[in-house]
Design a protein around this motif. Structure first.
Motif, PDB file in Angstrom:
ATOM      1  N   PRO A 136       0.824  -1.126  -0.052  1.00  0.00           N
ATOM      2  CA  PRO A 136      -0.200  -0.037   0.133  1.00  0.00           C
ATOM      3  C   PRO A 136       0.950   1.364   0.112  1.00  0.00           C
ATOM      4  CG  PRO A 136      -0.360  -1.147   2.172  1.00  0.00           C
ATOM      5  CD  PRO A 136       0.465  -2.104   1.125  1.00  0.00           C
ATOM      6  N   ASP A 137       1.945   1.056   0.547  1.00  0.00           N
ATOM      7  CA  ASP A 137       3.117   2.218   0.615  1.00  0.00           C
ATOM      8  C   ASP A 137       4.323   2.083   0.823  1.00  0.00           C
ATOM      9  OD1 ASP A 137       3.907   3.215   3.358  1.00  0.00           O
ATOM     10  OD2 ASP A 137       1.882   2.303   3.551  1.00  0.00           O
ATOM     11  N   TYR A 138       5.308   2.909   0.366  1.00  0.00           N
ATOM     12  CA  TYR A 138       6.648   2.462   0.179  1.00  0.00           C
ATOM     13  C   TYR A 138       7.634   3.216   1.162  1.00  0.00           C
ATOM     14  CZ  TYR A 138       5.047  -0.616  -3.564  1.00  0.00           C
ATOM     15  OH  TYR A 138       4.635  -1.689  -4.120  1.00  0.00           O
ATOM     16  N   LYS A 139       6.786   3.900   2.022  1.00  0.00           N
ATOM     17  CA  LYS A 139       7.607   4.841   2.778  1.00  0.00           C
ATOM     18  C   LYS A 139       8.901   4.266   3.474  1.00  0.00           C
ATOM     19  CE  LYS A 139       3.782   7.725   3.774  1.00  0.00           C
ATOM     20  NZ  LYS A 139       2.580   6.604   4.250  1.00  0.00           N
ATOM     21  N   ALA A 140       8.201   3.102   4.274  1.00  0.00           N
ATOM     22  CA  ALA A 140       9.352   2.512   4.980  1.00  0.00           C
ATOM     23  C   ALA A 140      10.440   1.824   4.435  1.00  0.00           C
ATOM     24  CB  ALA A 140       8.736   1.230   5.771  1.00  0.00           C
ATOM     25  N   LEU A 141      10.380   1.919   3.209  1.00  0.00           N
ATOM     26  CA  LEU A 141      11.582   1.224   2.222  1.00  0.00           C
ATOM     27  C   LEU A 141      12.391   2.227   1.559  1.00  0.00           C
ATOM     28  CD1 LEU A 141       9.262  -1.553   0.431  1.00  0.00           C
ATOM     29  CD2 LEU A 141      11.678  -1.809   1.649  1.00  0.00           C
ATOM     30  N   LYS A 142      12.260   3.355   2.226  1.00  0.00           N
ATOM     31  CA  LYS A 142      13.129   4.677   1.712  1.00  0.00           C
ATOM     32  C   LYS A 142      14.441   4.412   2.416  1.00  0.00           C
ATOM     33  CE  LYS A 142      10.267   7.274  -0.737  1.00  0.00           C
ATOM     34  NZ  LYS A 142      10.570   7.545  -2.267  1.00  0.00           N
ATOM     35  N   ASN A 143      14.370   3.692   3.675  1.00  0.00           N
ATOM     36  CA  ASN A 143      15.291   3.608   4.439  1.00  0.00           C
ATOM     37  C   ASN A 143      16.465   2.644   4.110  1.00  0.00           C
ATOM     38  OD1 ASN A 143      14.535   5.635   6.389  1.00  0.00           O
ATOM     39  ND2 ASN A 143      13.026   4.357   7.213  1.00  0.00           N
ATOM     40  N   VAL A 144      16.045   1.788   3.064  1.00  0.00           N
ATOM     41  CA  VAL A 144      16.889   0.768   2.793  1.00  0.00           C
ATOM     42  C   VAL A 144      18.288   1.484   2.164  1.00  0.00           C
ATOM     43  CG1 VAL A 144      17.346  -1.134   1.190  1.00  0.00           C
ATOM     44  CG2 VAL A 144      14.943  -0.628   1.922  1.00  0.00           C
ATOM     45  N   PRO A 145      19.279   1.074   2.857  1.00  0.00           N
ATOM     46  CA  PRO A 145      20.638   1.524   2.408  1.00  0.00           C
ATOM     47  C   PRO A 145      20.989   1.329   0.672  1.00  0.00           C
ATOM     48  CG  PRO A 145      20.982  -0.097   4.260  1.00  0.00           C
ATOM     49  CD  PRO A 145      19.542  -0.226   3.795  1.00  0.00           C
ATOM     50  N   ALA A 146      21.714   2.217   0.231  1.00  0.00           N
ATOM     51  CA  ALA A 146      21.503   2.188  -1.194  1.00  0.00           C
ATOM     52  C   ALA A 146      22.486   0.604  -1.471  1.00  0.00           C
ATOM     53  CB  ALA A 146      22.490   3.374  -1.662  1.00  0.00           C
ATOM     54  N   SER A 147      23.269   0.142  -0.602  1.00  0.00           N
ATOM     55  CA  SER A 147      24.020  -1.034  -0.876  1.00  0.00           C
ATOM     56  C   SER A 147      23.212  -2.189  -1.094  1.00  0.00           C
ATOM     57  CB  SER A 147      25.162  -0.861   0.045  1.00  0.00           C
ATOM     58  OG  SER A 147      24.606  -0.978   1.282  1.00  0.00           O
ATOM     59  N   VAL A 148      21.885  -2.155  -0.702  1.00  0.00           N
ATOM     60  CA  VAL A 148      20.899  -3.428  -0.652  1.00  0.00           C
ATOM     61  C   VAL A 148      20.000  -3.102  -1.718  1.00  0.00           C
ATOM     62  CG1 VAL A 148      19.341  -4.469   0.679  1.00  0.00           C
ATOM     63  CG2 VAL A 148      21.181  -3.363   2.065  1.00  0.00           C
ATOM     64  N   PRO A 149      20.097  -4.056  -2.843  1.00  0.00           N
ATOM     65  CA  PRO A 149      19.258  -3.986  -3.882  1.00  0.00           C
ATOM     66  C   PRO A 149      17.770  -4.509  -3.410  1.00  0.00           C
ATOM     67  CG  PRO A 149      20.935  -5.701  -4.358  1.00  0.00           C
ATOM     68  CD  PRO A 149      21.088  -5.201  -2.998  1.00  0.00           C
ATOM     69  N   VAL A 150      16.801  -3.674  -3.979  1.00  0.00           N
ATOM     70  CA  VAL A 150      15.632  -4.150  -3.763  1.00  0.00           C
ATOM     71  C   VAL A 150      15.008  -4.709  -5.248  1.00  0.00           C
ATOM     72  CG1 VAL A 150      12.966  -3.291  -3.108  1.00  0.00           C
ATOM     73  CG2 VAL A 150      15.210  -2.511  -1.944  1.00  0.00           C
ATOM     74  N   ILE A 151      14.265  -5.756  -4.925  1.00  0.00           N
ATOM     75  CA  ILE A 151      13.727  -6.443  -6.247  1.00  0.00           C
ATOM     76  C   ILE A 151      12.148  -6.323  -6.049  1.00  0.00           C
ATOM     77  CG2 ILE A 151      13.801  -8.442  -7.970  1.00  0.00           C
ATOM     78  CD1 ILE A 151      16.516  -7.333  -7.381  1.00  0.00           C
ATOM     79  N   MET A 152      11.434  -5.780  -6.875  1.00  0.00           N
ATOM     80  CA  MET A 152       9.928  -5.651  -6.996  1.00  0.00           C
ATOM     81  C   MET A 152       9.661  -7.143  -7.604  1.00  0.00           C
ATOM     82  SD  MET A 152       8.748  -3.074  -4.995  1.00  0.00           S
ATOM     83  CE  MET A 152       7.125  -3.877  -5.382  1.00  0.00           C
ATOM     84  N   PRO A 161      12.992   4.510  -6.979  1.00  0.00           N
ATOM     85  CA  PRO A 161      13.453   4.794  -8.353  1.00  0.00           C
ATOM     86  C   PRO A 161      14.627   3.617  -8.422  1.00  0.00           C
ATOM     87  CG  PRO A 161      13.981   6.841  -6.918  1.00  0.00           C
ATOM     88  CD  PRO A 161      13.092   5.836  -6.156  1.00  0.00           C
ATOM     89  N   LYS A 162      15.223   3.401  -7.483  1.00  0.00           N
ATOM     90  CA  LYS A 162      16.450   2.141  -7.519  1.00  0.00           C
ATOM     91  C   LYS A 162      16.111   0.967  -7.745  1.00  0.00           C
ATOM     92  CE  LYS A 162      19.483   5.472  -7.099  1.00  0.00           C
ATOM     93  NZ  LYS A 162      20.261   5.680  -5.568  1.00  0.00           N
ATOM     94  N   ALA A 163      14.725   0.672  -7.376  1.00  0.00           N
ATOM     95  CA  ALA A 163      14.356  -0.844  -7.176  1.00  0.00           C
ATOM     96  C   ALA A 163      14.275  -1.436  -8.789  1.00  0.00           C
ATOM     97  CB  ALA A 163      12.880  -0.850  -6.719  1.00  0.00           C
ATOM     98  N   ILE A 164      14.414  -2.682  -8.584  1.00  0.00           N
ATOM     99  CA  ILE A 164      14.458  -3.622 -10.017  1.00  0.00           C
ATOM    100  C   ILE A 164      13.128  -4.087  -9.854  1.00  0.00           C
ATOM    101  CG2 ILE A 164      15.657  -5.290 -11.375  1.00  0.00           C
ATOM    102  CD1 ILE A 164      17.873  -4.850  -9.801  1.00  0.00           C
ATOM    103  N   THR A 165      12.337  -4.056 -10.912  1.00  0.00           N
ATOM    104  CA  THR A 165      10.996  -4.730 -11.275  1.00  0.00           C
ATOM    105  C   THR A 165      11.174  -5.711 -12.078  1.00  0.00           C
ATOM    106  OG1 THR A 165       9.904  -2.470 -10.907  1.00  0.00           O
ATOM    107  CG2 THR A 165       8.743  -4.100 -11.752  1.00  0.00           C
ATOM    108  N   VAL A 166      10.587  -7.079 -11.488  1.00  0.00           N
ATOM    109  CA  VAL A 166      10.730  -8.215 -12.376  1.00  0.00           C
ATOM    110  C   VAL A 166       9.214  -8.684 -12.505  1.00  0.00           C
ATOM    111  CG1 VAL A 166      11.212 -10.317 -12.758  1.00  0.00           C
ATOM    112  CG2 VAL A 166      12.825  -9.067 -11.464  1.00  0.00           C
ATOM    113  N   ARG A 167       8.524  -8.457 -13.673  1.00  0.00           N
ATOM    114  CA  ARG A 167       7.108  -8.878 -13.807  1.00  0.00           C
ATOM    115  C   ARG A 167       6.988  -9.143 -15.163  1.00  0.00           C
ATOM    116  NH1 ARG A 167       3.146  -5.749 -12.616  1.00  0.00           N
ATOM    117  NH2 ARG A 167       2.595  -5.429 -14.747  1.00  0.00           N
ATOM    118  N   SER A 168       5.725  -9.734 -15.366  1.00  0.00           N
ATOM    119  CA  SER A 168       5.352 -10.145 -16.852  1.00  0.00           C
ATOM    120  C   SER A 168       4.542  -9.037 -17.542  1.00  0.00           C
ATOM    121  CB  SER A 168       4.589 -11.281 -16.806  1.00  0.00           C
ATOM    122  OG  SER A 168       3.177 -11.309 -16.619  1.00  0.00           O
ATOM    123  N   ASP A 169       4.792  -9.002 -18.938  1.00  0.00           N
ATOM    124  CA  ASP A 169       4.179  -7.816 -19.715  1.00  0.00           C
ATOM    125  C   ASP A 169       2.656  -7.757 -19.664  1.00  0.00           C
ATOM    126  OD1 ASP A 169       3.646  -5.785 -21.420  1.00  0.00           O
ATOM    127  OD2 ASP A 169       5.256  -6.665 -22.821  1.00  0.00           O
TER     128      ASP A 169
END
Lengths: 343, 343
Positions: A136-152, A161-169
């Motif tokens: 529902p929101d991503y506020k809490a994930l703003k605190n993820v250190p830049a060195s830790v990749p986030v995959i959606m 903006p730094k997250a990598i999205t893996v989804r189907s088209d």
DNA sequence: TTGTAAGCGTTATCAA
DNA sequence: TTGATAACGCTTACAA
């Protein structure tokens, strides 16, 4: 009262007659300890039943050797299946995963993500994070250190903006659906679904584009509904009560479609024509022979494998930072579109 | 590279101009700090966005202020629903929960619990633990300190003599099922299900007892099968191909029943009589109108509430140590037993 | 190759 | 009411 306290590195050190740093070394590095001492330490550890405390380790080292999986909704089989596949893929690479369920609470009708879910996971210091489904929101994930990749996986987080999205088209998915229905001779194809977040909005747009491309623009009819069977039922009921009944209904997902199925059946029983129906996600319920719902398979396993690859390899993840990885979906054709009459 | 490092108690202390112990005190105790300092600390914390690290806390204090929920199988809606209810109930009491999925891996055909799941959770030092569902083994749980209560919801762990079991009474459940079927005039009532662990064995025994009590002993016919739709299908198929076809089939759970439903339908299409069918667990799939399966509701919410009560109150849990708390189930009657013909 | 000592973020003990 | 100081279980310079 802690009778069964787990043995610590210190206990092992005492038992083996070495310093505790040496024990630590044995458990964290393959080399740098003489074989003799190594054997002694291992023997002591085995005797005491010692296993390293993963969290003390990541507290101390600043980062743990494991991947965090956050599942948005445990009741959505799409998510749990992807999470499971990912975990399996990671396990094969020898990587530990830690899986937590997002706590979503509903304050006066508005869903919010309990920030404690995310922050406690972050406090564990995973080396990378995967989020399965939309939050529902991503506020809490703003605190993820830049060195830790986030995959959606599956979900979309424009706020990260730094997250990598893996989804189907979804465009391709909807193209498949519309093409299939058109080939069956359908000319009035409606859509039902929610508009509550990025994925649902995108998917509806994908439907509209597919309809345009198929030259069926004029037959577009959309009914908004919530993400429940009941929602699907009422939306379909509404569509089927209009003068220009659709001949086919495309649903945002399988749950909604299953609700809509009841409305379609009732319409048939009342002497109407069979209305074709499609779902999305190809959740296992869609495959039950009683349900037999034509649906779009997002290739969960492929999503999971791609995600696992990125989660395991920090350099690779760095490379894909901020990108969207789209996989091709596939249509699972079943009775809901092919059988002319109800069973 | 940790640009976004979370602020620590030290940062807050510096910002507020107090010692770090005072900051700790503010966050862990309601009293003992002057209002003036408390305000200063809170202001500093807010400014920096500080929240205490839950795990460092439990490492230091020897026990965390949260409850661990271990879910045996994320794909079983019975489990996830109970887990969710429990979490909600605990949240209402202001208790944090941490939910983890058990990692069950299959080594050469034998399921085993990845001990890392449990030991990682134990390393987090929860104040109490709930296990939802049955685990393949309980070795890893032998290490739970005596001071940490273990609540089993739904599952049975004879290997954990101190654990508290909260489940619904299978004897009563099967009595309801058999009574219902008998009242509909059924005289040949078969059973299908696995015999892989305590619950399944118990439930089968409950069925046999219920049959005896109903004076239907001679009609007992049991077919073992695994816990899948496919398993239910073949078992039912087998039963329906025998000379003395059953008139009703009782299944261990809903998944199996849904598989059996196909066999029952095929039998009907082939000109046979409608065979009544029951499930167990009353998972939401059973309620789908297409499925409409008569099933035993274990009163998940009641189980969750009882469990939450015990998890929250260590003294109460101490009192019930080693006991089994049985709740009364209820029958949800649907088309699979009441409709004379297929739809 | 091994040990010593400092530190991860917190609480707990004990003086002040 | 406050603040040093020592833990918690571990890693990691740095020294030996």
């Amino acid at each position: 009262m802690a009778l069964n306290k787990r043995p610590t590195i210190r206990d092992v050190a005492a038992e083996a007659g070495v310093s505790k740093s040496l024990v630590s070394l044995v458990f964290s590095s393959e080399t740098g300890v003489s074989q003799e001492r190594r054997d002694k330490v291992m023997a002591a550890a085995k005797k005491l039943g010692f296993t390293p405390n993963l969290w003390a380790r990541s507290l101390s080292s600043g980062s743990g050797d494991f991947v965090a999986l956050i599942v948005a909704d445990l009741h959505n089989p799409l998510f749990t299946e992807i999470a499971d596949f990912t975990r399996k893929a990671l396990l094969e690479r020898g990587i530990n995963t830690y899986m937590a369920a997002a706590v979503i609470s509903e304050r006066n009708g508005r869903k919010t993500l309990e920030p404690s879910t995310v922050s406690s996971v972050l406090d564990l210091r995973p080396k990378s994070i995967m989020i399965v489904g939309g939050l529902p929101d991503y506020k809490a994930l703003k605190n993820v250190p830049a060195s830790v990749p986030v995959i959606m996986a599956t979900g979309i987080a424009t706020q990260l903006p730094k997250a990598i999205t893996v989804r189907s088209d979804d465009n391709e998915g909807m193209r498949l659906v519309v093409k299939h229905l058109k080939s069956l001779g359908h000319n009035r194809i409606a859509y039902i679904g929610p508009r509550d977040e990025a994925v649902s909005i995108l998917r509806e747009a994908a439907y509209e584009r597919a309809m345009l491309d198929a030259g069926l623009a004029k037959s577009i009819r959309v009914e908004e509904c919530d993400r429940t069977e009941a929602g699907g039922y009422s939306a379909a009921k509404l569509l089927l009560s209009t003068k220009e009944k659709p001949t086919a209904i495309v649903s945002f997902n399988d749950i909604i479609a299953i609700g809509a199925q009841d409305a379609v059946d009732q319409n048939l029983e009342a002497g109407g024509k069979k209305v074709a129906l499609t779902g999305y996600d190809n959740v296992y319920i869609a495959a039950l022979s009683k349900v037999s719902l034509t649906s779009v398979e997002q290739e969960k396993e492929a999503i999971a494998h791609k995600a696992a690859e990125l989660l395991a390899d920090l350099d690779l993840a760095e490379e894909f930072k901020g990108q969207e990885i789209l996989l091709l979906p596939r249509l699972a054709v079943r009775d809901s579109t092919t059988t002319a009459s109800a069973k």
